[in-house]
Design an enzyme around this catalytic site. Structure first.
Site, PDB file in Angstrom:
ATOM      1  N   GLU A  10      11.439 -11.993   6.626  1.00 33.26           N
ATOM      2  CA  GLU A  10      12.158 -12.165   7.888  1.00 33.26           C
ATOM      3  C   GLU A  10      11.941 -13.529   8.530  1.00 33.26           C
ATOM      4  O   GLU A  10      12.666 -13.911   9.454  1.00 33.26           O
ATOM      5  CB  GLU A  10      11.742 -11.056   8.868  1.00 33.26           C
ATOM      6  CG  GLU A  10      12.271  -9.683   8.454  1.00 33.26           C
ATOM      7  CD  GLU A  10      11.750  -8.546   9.314  1.00 33.26           C
ATOM      8  OE1 GLU A  10      10.779  -8.770  10.063  1.00 33.26           O
ATOM      9  OE2 GLU A  10      12.305  -7.440   9.214  1.00 33.26           O
ATOM     10  N   GLU A  66      -3.093  -1.114  -7.707  1.00 35.77           N
ATOM     11  CA  GLU A  66      -3.988  -1.620  -6.667  1.00 35.77           C
ATOM     12  C   GLU A  66      -5.441  -1.665  -7.115  1.00 35.77           C
ATOM     13  O   GLU A  66      -6.283  -2.232  -6.426  1.00 35.77           O
ATOM     14  CB  GLU A  66      -3.874  -0.773  -5.412  1.00 35.77           C
ATOM     15  CG  GLU A  66      -4.432   0.622  -5.534  1.00 35.77           C
ATOM     16  CD  GLU A  66      -4.407   1.363  -4.194  1.00 35.77           C
ATOM     17  OE1 GLU A  66      -5.487   1.743  -3.734  1.00 35.77           O
ATOM     18  OE2 GLU A  66      -3.316   1.530  -3.627  1.00 35.77           O
TER      19      GLU A  66
END
Length: 269
Positions: A79, A110
């Site tokens: 963004e 992960e």
């Protein structure tokens, strides 16, 4: 010892509650999040100041995370270019498991302590940059390993976690610990923890971009004109800044490509 984010919910027999009760109780929990974020502002201030200093000198901001935390970092990074008109490579979000993990969980991604550093190296990361690890639990191996390797190479590190005294925070020069407490659904850290992380990320990049001169007054004068809504917003901003009619403001905006350039190159100045 059970971490706070994994501790039992304050509520039980959720499946027996009415829809209204479920919504009210979730909302009651959510209202506590801004208070927890407020307590972490002194920590966040230090991270922002360090990030601004690095970026003013030409550095970049990297996020590393897994699951919800990784996705939030990617959202925040993506963004920045349309909002502030900065290059796409200035703020970069990386997620354990790669881009496919944005939509679909990648099992055990992960748990690899070395992969984050490999991912960072693909971007030729240097000591000019900043790496912020995002992990609600504060114990994600992907994030811990990435921050550890970054520090070993002289790179400034920060983190956003929701447990105190975590392994992730131990590898961060500028840890931000937002302690939101147990989740409404036990262990579902996409809820309060995710909300807290989103708020902190908003604060981190918004404040950084303001300090970097990407906002004037209270306006996004460098925003990309990527859709009609933004063109109309930019037109209004030019109209207000120059006190000129809409048609003239739109023409200026289309010619120069940004509010700032349109205002600075207005012949009537």
């Amino acid at each position: 010892m059970t971490s706070i984010t994994e501790s039992s919910s304050r509520y039980n027999q959720l499946e027996q509650m009415s829809v209204r009760d479920l919504l009210n109780h979730i909302n009651e929990e959510d209202r506590t999040v801004p208070e927890a974020v407020a307590k972490a502002i002194p920590q966040l201030e230090k991270l922002v100041e360090a990030t601004v200093a690095k970026m003013e000198a030409g550095g970049r901001l990297f996020y590393i995370g897994a699951g919800t935390s990784g996705r939030l970092g990617i959202v925040d990074a993506s963004e920045c270019p349309p909002t502030y008109g900065v290059p796409h490579g200035l703020v970069i979000g990386l997620i354990a498991g790669g881009d496919s993990a944005i939509r679909k969980a990648v099992e055990f991604a992960e748990d690899d302590e070395q992969q984050a550093w490999k991912d960072l190296q693909a971007y030729d990361i240097t000591a000019a940059d900043v790496v912020v690890g995002i992990a609600a639990s504060g114990r994600t191996p992907y994030v811990i390993g990435g921050l550890r390797n970054a520090r070993q190479h002289g790179i400034t590190t920060g983190c956003i976690v929701c447990n105190p005294g975590s392994g992730v925070a131990a590898q961060a020069d500028f840890p931000v610990e937002v302690i939101v407490g147990p989740e409404f659904v036990t262990g579902s850290t996409r809820m309060k923890a995710g909300t807290a992380q989103k708020l902190v990320l908003n604060m981190l990049t918004t404040t950084t971009m303001i300090r970097l001169g990407r906002v004037e007054g209270n306006r996004m004068v460098h925003m990309q004109l990527s859709n009609q809504k933004l063109v109309e917003r930019g037109t209004r901003m030019v109209m207000e800044a120059l006190h000129i009619p809409e048609a003239e403001a739109r023409a200026l905006l289309e010619k120069w490509g940004s509010v700032k350039q349109a205002v600075e190159n207005y012949a009537g100045n």
